[in-house]
Design an enzyme around this catalytic site. Sequence first.
Site, short mmCIF file in Angstrom:
data_model
loop_
_atom_site.label_atom_id
_atom_site.label_comp_id
_atom_site.label_asym_id
_atom_site.label_seq_id
_atom_site.Cartn_x
_atom_site.Cartn_y
_atom_site.Cartn_z
N ARG A 224 56.20 36.02 38.65
CA ARG A 224 56.10 34.66 38.08
C ARG A 224 56.84 34.57 36.76
NH1 ARG A 224 49.93 34.51 37.90
NH2 ARG A 224 50.16 32.51 36.84
N LYS B 205 48.95 26.87 28.13
CA LYS B 205 49.18 25.43 28.35
C LYS B 205 47.91 24.74 28.86
CE LYS B 205 52.40 26.22 31.41
NZ LYS B 205 52.26 27.70 31.44
N ARG C 15 59.31 22.28 36.38
CA ARG C 15 59.62 23.71 36.34
C ARG C 15 61.04 23.99 36.80
NH1 ARG C 15 53.70 25.46 36.95
NH2 ARG C 15 53.71 27.72 37.03
N ARG D 131 42.34 36.62 32.92
CA ARG D 131 41.90 35.21 33.06
C ARG D 131 40.82 35.07 34.13
NH1 ARG D 131 46.34 30.61 33.80
NH2 ARG D 131 47.04 31.91 35.53
N ARG E 22 42.09 34.37 39.85
CA ARG E 22 43.09 33.79 40.76
C ARG E 22 43.82 34.89 41.53
NH1 ARG E 22 46.46 29.41 37.29
NH2 ARG E 22 48.12 30.39 38.49
P1 ADP Z 1 48.74 28.74 31.25
O1 ADP Z 1 48.09 27.43 31.62
O2 ADP Z 1 49.88 28.57 30.28
O3 ADP Z 1 49.11 29.57 32.45
P2 ADP Z 1 46.05 29.45 30.36
O4 ADP Z 1 45.70 28.33 29.44
O5 ADP Z 1 45.47 29.45 31.72
O6 ADP Z 1 47.66 29.60 30.45
O7 ADP Z 1 45.67 30.80 29.60
C1 ADP Z 1 45.80 32.07 30.26
C2 ADP Z 1 44.67 33.01 29.79
O8 ADP Z 1 44.87 33.33 28.42
C3 ADP Z 1 43.27 32.42 29.91
O9 ADP Z 1 42.38 33.44 30.30
C4 ADP Z 1 42.95 31.95 28.49
O10 ADP Z 1 41.55 32.02 28.22
C5 ADP Z 1 43.74 32.93 27.63
N1 ADP Z 1 44.29 32.31 26.43
C6 ADP Z 1 44.79 31.06 26.29
N2 ADP Z 1 45.24 30.86 25.03
C7 ADP Z 1 45.02 32.04 24.38
C8 ADP Z 1 45.27 32.49 23.03
N3 ADP Z 1 45.83 31.66 22.13
N4 ADP Z 1 44.93 33.75 22.72
C9 ADP Z 1 44.37 34.58 23.64
N5 ADP Z 1 44.11 34.22 24.91
C10 ADP Z 1 44.43 32.97 25.27
P1 AMP Z 2 50.12 27.42 37.53
O1 AMP Z 2 48.69 27.03 37.80
O2 AMP Z 2 50.84 26.41 36.69
O3 AMP Z 2 50.22 28.83 36.98
O4 AMP Z 2 50.87 27.41 38.94
C1 AMP Z 2 50.46 28.28 39.98
C2 AMP Z 2 51.48 28.24 41.11
O5 AMP Z 2 51.55 26.91 41.66
C3 AMP Z 2 52.93 28.58 40.72
O6 AMP Z 2 53.17 29.98 40.69
C4 AMP Z 2 53.70 27.86 41.83
O7 AMP Z 2 53.66 28.58 43.05
C5 AMP Z 2 52.90 26.58 42.03
N1 AMP Z 2 53.35 25.48 41.14
C6 AMP Z 2 52.64 24.87 40.14
N2 AMP Z 2 53.38 23.93 39.55
C7 AMP Z 2 54.60 23.95 40.16
C8 AMP Z 2 55.81 23.22 39.98
N3 AMP Z 2 55.93 22.29 39.02
N4 AMP Z 2 56.85 23.52 40.79
C9 AMP Z 2 56.75 24.45 41.76
N5 AMP Z 2 55.65 25.18 41.96
C10 AMP Z 2 54.57 24.93 41.18
#
Ligand code: ADP
Ligand code: AMP
Length: 214
Positions: A171, A13, A88, A127, A160
């Site tokens: 998660r 995302k 969420r 990541r 992270r």
């Molecule tokens: P989200 O925001 O849904 O938690 P991220 O965009 O942070 O996911 O992506 C999580 C990890 O996966 C990052 O390290 C990113 O570089 C990698 N990633 C994102 N999209 C893809 C994809 N289509 N294929 C492989 N790796 C991906």
């Molecule tokens: P994310 O960066 O989206 O993976 O979120 C990291 C963490 O932030 C999550 O595991 C939650 O602890 C908190 N968080 C982010 N967005 C929300 C939300 N909309 N509602 C509740 N917790 C959130």
Amino acid sequence: MRLIFLGPPGAGKGTQAQRLAAERGICQVSTGDILRQAVKAGTAMGQRAKACMDAGQLVPDDVVIGIVRDKLAAPECAKGFILDGFPRTTGQAEALDGILLDFSAPIDRVVAFTVDDEPLVARLCGRRTCPACGAMFHVDFAPPKQDGTCDRCGGALVQRDDDREAVIRDRLAVYARSTRPLLDYYRGKGVLTALSAAAPVDSVYAALKAAVDA
Ligand code: ADP
Ligand code: AMP
């Protein structure tokens, strides 16, 4: 254009939202990023959120709803926005309906990213992010040119705290329990588009643009 990106952690995302927001000149609103900044700055909100985030649990609805209400009222969101990681819970989705009604700004589309659990774990374990500029990398799928260094700004990349396997599994369970029901919520409103996000980043981006421009 006003969009919601829904999907499990690691679905891509943030990666896709960053790219689409830059291309379309709209605002990426990541509640996770805003909360991490608050934790780093040591604000009262950050202190309240930290324990939940470290444990892979959701931060209380009232905290994140307040964040989104303030952000959507800001001038940078006037041209449009992508909500990345919000809502969420059903409570958050209902509160968002109220906020958007106040702003007379309905959502155009909810894009539901789908990827199986095991690839998600691999994506999250690998990541790496740049705290200085927000760029995102993956040790295998999107490696930086120089190990540990951001291609964009030269900053030191970090992993992270919640991207460790035990927390990742929690998660994913939280997503299944609290967030997945929102697929039905938005399907019922006729605004949901499912997007298979298992392919490489560029292919997903092409499919995403086709979905939001349809
Ligand atoms: P989200 O925001 O849904 O938690 P991220 O965009 O942070 O996911 O992506 C999580 C990890 O996966 C990052 O390290 C990113 O570089 C990698 N990633 C994102 N999209 C893809 C994809 N289509 N294929 C492989 N790796 C991906
Ligand atoms: P994310 O960066 O989206 O993976 O979120 C990291 C963490 O932030 C999550 O595991 C939650 O602890 C908190 N968080 C982010 N967005 C929300 C939300 N909309 N509602 C509740 N917790 C959130």
